[in-house]
Design a protein around this motif. Structure first.
Motif, mmCIF file in Angstrom:
data_model
loop_
_atom_site.group_PDB
_atom_site.id
_atom_site.type_symbol
_atom_site.label_atom_id
_atom_site.label_comp_id
_atom_site.label_asym_id
_atom_site.label_seq_id
_atom_site.Cartn_x
_atom_site.Cartn_y
_atom_site.Cartn_z
ATOM 1 N N MET A 277 3.509 41.590 37.123
ATOM 2 C CA MET A 277 4.369 40.368 37.605
ATOM 3 C C MET A 277 3.525 39.250 38.004
ATOM 4 N N ILE A 278 2.404 39.386 38.761
ATOM 5 C CA ILE A 278 1.462 38.389 39.422
ATOM 6 C C ILE A 278 0.932 37.453 38.218
ATOM 7 N N GLU A 279 0.590 38.230 37.134
ATOM 8 C CA GLU A 279 -0.115 37.731 35.892
ATOM 9 C C GLU A 279 0.910 36.434 35.803
ATOM 10 N N GLU A 280 2.145 36.629 35.461
ATOM 11 C CA GLU A 280 3.202 35.716 35.109
ATOM 12 C C GLU A 280 3.204 34.435 35.981
ATOM 13 N N ILE A 281 3.520 34.882 37.352
ATOM 14 C CA ILE A 281 3.420 33.708 38.527
ATOM 15 C C ILE A 281 2.100 32.906 38.251
ATOM 16 N N LEU A 282 0.846 33.564 38.338
ATOM 17 C CA LEU A 282 -0.258 32.624 38.227
ATOM 18 C C LEU A 282 -0.326 31.750 36.978
ATOM 19 N N GLY A 283 0.086 32.281 35.794
ATOM 20 C CA GLY A 283 0.117 31.540 34.628
ATOM 21 C C GLY A 283 0.843 30.379 34.831
ATOM 22 N N ALA A 295 -0.204 13.363 39.452
ATOM 23 C CA ALA A 295 -0.259 13.006 41.199
ATOM 24 C C ALA A 295 -1.443 13.161 41.694
ATOM 25 N N PHE A 296 -2.408 13.657 40.986
ATOM 26 C CA PHE A 296 -3.870 13.802 41.711
ATOM 27 C C PHE A 296 -4.954 12.398 41.385
ATOM 28 N N ASP A 297 -4.331 11.467 40.641
ATOM 29 C CA ASP A 297 -4.927 10.305 40.514
ATOM 30 C C ASP A 297 -6.224 10.349 40.142
ATOM 31 N N GLY A 298 -6.347 11.152 38.934
ATOM 32 C CA GLY A 298 -7.806 11.532 38.351
ATOM 33 C C GLY A 298 -8.790 12.614 39.182
ATOM 34 N N ASP A 299 -8.075 13.230 40.093
ATOM 35 C CA ASP A 299 -8.911 14.126 40.775
ATOM 36 C C ASP A 299 -9.288 15.294 40.088
ATOM 37 N N LEU A 300 -10.801 15.265 39.695
ATOM 38 C CA LEU A 300 -11.271 16.437 38.974
ATOM 39 C C LEU A 300 -11.130 17.737 39.466
ATOM 40 N N ALA A 301 -10.769 17.931 40.785
ATOM 41 C CA ALA A 301 -10.537 19.506 41.498
ATOM 42 C C ALA A 301 -9.445 19.946 40.559
ATOM 43 N N ILE A 302 -8.626 19.406 39.878
ATOM 44 C CA ILE A 302 -7.348 19.949 39.273
ATOM 45 C C ILE A 302 -7.714 20.702 38.237
ATOM 46 N N ALA A 303 -8.845 20.498 37.444
ATOM 47 C CA ALA A 303 -9.311 21.168 36.278
ATOM 48 C C ALA A 303 -10.015 22.600 36.802
ATOM 49 N N ALA A 304 -10.588 22.484 37.759
ATOM 50 C CA ALA A 304 -11.225 23.797 38.254
ATOM 51 C C ALA A 304 -10.344 24.760 39.018
ATOM 52 N N ASP A 305 -9.096 24.145 39.679
ATOM 53 C CA ASP A 305 -8.270 25.149 40.089
ATOM 54 C C ASP A 305 -7.325 25.719 38.929
ATOM 55 N N VAL A 306 -7.210 24.928 37.756
ATOM 56 C CA VAL A 306 -6.353 25.459 36.507
ATOM 57 C C VAL A 306 -7.327 26.306 35.951
ATOM 58 N N ALA A 307 -8.425 26.225 35.767
ATOM 59 C CA ALA A 307 -9.397 27.135 35.129
ATOM 60 C C ALA A 307 -9.245 28.529 36.121
ATOM 61 N N LEU A 308 -9.333 28.380 37.425
ATOM 62 C CA LEU A 308 -9.423 29.626 38.162
ATOM 63 C C LEU A 308 -8.070 30.264 38.038
ATOM 64 N N LEU A 309 -7.054 29.520 37.878
ATOM 65 C CA LEU A 309 -5.991 30.307 37.853
ATOM 66 C C LEU A 309 -6.039 31.109 36.559
ATOM 67 N N ARG A 310 -6.412 30.424 35.694
ATOM 68 C CA ARG A 310 -6.388 31.086 33.966
ATOM 69 C C ARG A 310 -7.080 32.319 34.101
ATOM 70 N N ASP A 311 -8.360 32.108 34.720
ATOM 71 C CA ASP A 311 -9.272 33.383 34.749
ATOM 72 C C ASP A 311 -8.336 34.398 35.592
ATOM 73 N N MET A 312 -7.673 34.094 36.638
ATOM 74 C CA MET A 312 -7.088 35.220 37.352
ATOM 75 C C MET A 312 -5.976 35.832 36.573
#
Length: 418
Positions: A277-283, A295-312
Motif C-alpha cells: 500500500m505504501i508503494e502506491e502512496i510513494l509513487g 512551483a520550485f522555480d528551477g530548484d534542483l532539489a526536486i529531482a533528487a527527491d523524486v528519485a528518492l521516492l522512486r527508489d523507495m
C-alpha cells in the motif's frame, strides 16, 4: 497560544486527494517541503525550510505516539499513524503520516484521513493525552499503554495497526481519486481473510483441547472407584493424556502461541500488505512532486527527491514480495503439521476404542465412563472437521500468495479511474 490541550482553532479544509511531502535531516530540521505542505501549514517555502519539524506539533497529540514513531525510526523501521498538526495561524489539520529513514535524515508523506478507525483512534488519543496529564505518564509509558489498547481493539502489534489503518485510508483515497479496485487489492483482501479463518480454526481447536484436558483425570477418578477394570481404565487415561499433550504441542506450534507458524504468517502479511500500500502512496507522491515542479522555480532539489521516492517505491515492492514468499513458505508447513495431528488423533481413536471396550465389560453399571466417551467422540469429530478446514485454508493461502506474486498490477502505475 492557549494552554496545553485547550487549543482553539478551525480544522483546515484541504483536499482528500492531496499529498504533503517533506524531508528532514537527522535532527528533524526541514530540508525540503512541497507546496501543499507550505499552503496547509501557512508558511512560505523559504521560511519552512530550515525550521524544525516540531513547529507543526499540536499540543493535543499524546507524547506516546511520538515515542512509538521515534522508537521505530531509530530501529530503521517505517512508521505510520494518525497525527494532529497545528498551522501557523493556530488552526489544525489531521494527517495519516508515513515516515521512513533516508540518506541524511527522514522523509514523510501525509494525506488527509477519515473513516471508522480514524474516529476510534481520535478518541483513544484524547483519553491517552488526558492520562498523560493526570497520571504524569512518561512518553514511553504512554506509548506502551497505546500499544496495549490497540491489542484490546484487535490489533496484536503496531504493524497490524499500521496495516489496518493504511488499508482503510487507502480505500478512502481510492474512492476520492475514482480508482477502481485492482486484482491485487482483491487478492490481498482474500488472503487476510484466509489467514483469519485459519487462526479462527486453530483457536476453536485450542478451546476443544482445553475442554477435554480434564477427561483423563476424570477417568482416573473413576478407576479408583471401580472394583474391577480400574487398572485398565487408569492405564488408558494415562496413555490418552500423554498423546493429547503431544498433540497440543503440535497445535501450539501451528498458531496457539506467540512465534508459531500462523503468528509468523500474520506478521509477514501485515508487513507485506503495508509495503504494497505504501508503494502506491510513494509513487503518487513522486508523480505529484513532478507535477508541482513549476512551483520550485528551477530548484534542483526536486529531482533528487523524486528519485528518492522512486527508489523507495522499488524498495517497498521488493520488500512486499519477500514477505509474500515468506507467507507461502510458512504456509507449506501447515499441511504436514495437519497430517501429523491427524495421525495423532487416529492414535487417540485407538485409545478411545479401548476405553469403549472396557466400558462394555462394565455391563449396565453406570460408571460415568459412557459420558466421557461421548465427549471424546465429539472432540475427535470436531478435530477431524477442523483439520480438513485448516488444510483447505493452507492450499488457498498458498494459491493467493502465488497469484499475488504473479499479479501484473503495479500500485505505482494505478488502475484507470472509474
Amino acid at each position: 497560544m492557549t494552554q496545553e490541550n485547550e487549543q482553539v482553532g478551525t480544522e483546515v479544509d484541504w483536499g482528500w486527494t492531496e499529498l504533503i511531502y517533506s524531508r528532514t535531516d537527522a535532527r528533524g530540521v526541514i530540508r525540503f517541503a512541497n507546496p501543499t505542505f507550505c499552503r496547509v501549514v501557512g508558511m512560505e517555502m523559504d521560511a519552512l525550510r530550515g525550521a524544525p519539524h516540531r513547529i507543526v506539533r499540536h499540543a493535543d497529540m499524546p507524547k506516546g505516539v511520538f515515542w512509538i514513531f521515534w522508537d521505530r525510526l531509530k530501529q530503521g523501521l517505517p512508521v505510520a499513524a494518525f497525527v494532529k498538526n497545528r498551522t501557523m495561524s493556530g488552526d489544525y489539520y489531521w494527517v495519516f503520516a508515513f515516515a521512513k529513514a533516508c540518506e541524511g535524515g527522514y522523509l514523510s508523506v501525509r494525506f488527509r484521513p477519515r473513516g471508522l478507525l480514524f474516529e476510534t483512534i481520535r478518541k483513544e488519543y484524547e483519553a491517552l493525552r488526558r492520562a498523560e496529564r493526570e497520571e504524569g505518564l512518561s512518553p514511553e509509558a504512554s506509548g506502551k499503554r497505546l500499544l496495549a489498547r490497540l491489542a484490546e481493539l484487535g490489533m496484536e502489534d503496531f504493524e497490524a495497526f499500521m496495516s489496518a489503518a493504511l488499508a482503510e485510508q487507502s480505500a478512502m483515497r481510492h474512492e476520492a481519486l475514482g480508482r477502481v479496485e485492482q486484482v491485487r487489492d482483491r487478492t490481498v483482501r482474500e488472503l487476510i481473510g484466509r489467514v483469519d479463518k485459519a487462526q479462527g480454526i486453530i483457536d476453536d481447536m485450542a478451546v476443544g483441547f482445553d475442554r477435554i484436558r480434564g477427561e483423563p483425570i476424570n477417568m482416573r477418578i473413576l478407576s479408583g472407584r471401580m472394583d474391577d477394570g480400574g487398572m485398565a481404565i487408569s492405564t488408558i487415561s494415562q496413555n490418552y493424556d500423554t498423546m493429547a499433550s503431544e498433540m497440543w504441542e503440535d497445535l501450539a506450534a501451528l498458531g496457539a502461541i506467540e512465534g508459531s507458524d500462523l503468528q509468523a504468517m500474520r506478521h509477514a502479511f501485515h508487513q507485506g500488505h503495508f509495503a504494497l500500500m505504501i508503494e502506491e502512496i510513494l509513487g503518487d507522491a513522486a508523480d505529484a512532486l513532478e507535477q508541482e515542479a513549476g512551483a520550485f522555480d528551477g530548484d534542483l532539489a526536486i529531482a533528487a527527491d523524486v528519485a528518492l521516492l522512486r527508489d523507495m517505491v522499488d524498495e517497498a515492492e521488493s520488500f512486499a514480495r519477500r514477505k509474500v514468499l515468506r507467507i507461502i513458505q510458512r504456509c507449506r508447513l501447515l499441511p504436514e503439521t495437519c497430517r501429523r495431528l491427524r495421525r495423532k488423533i487416529n492414535g487417540l481413536d485407538v485409545v478411545k476404542l479401548l476405553c469403549r471396550v472396557e466400558s462394555g465389560h462394565m455391563g449396565e453399571r453406570d460408571t460415568g465412563l459412557e459420558g466421557i466417551i461421548g465427549r471424546l467422540d465429539d472432540f475427535h469429530s470436531d478435530v477431524d472437521r477442523q483439520l480438513d478446514g485448516l488444510s483447505d485454508c493452507a492450499r488457498q493461502i498458498t494459491s493467493d500468495g502465488q497469484a499475488l506474486l504473479l499479479s501484473s498490477n503495479s500500485p505505482h502505475n494505478p488502475a484507470p479511474r472509474a
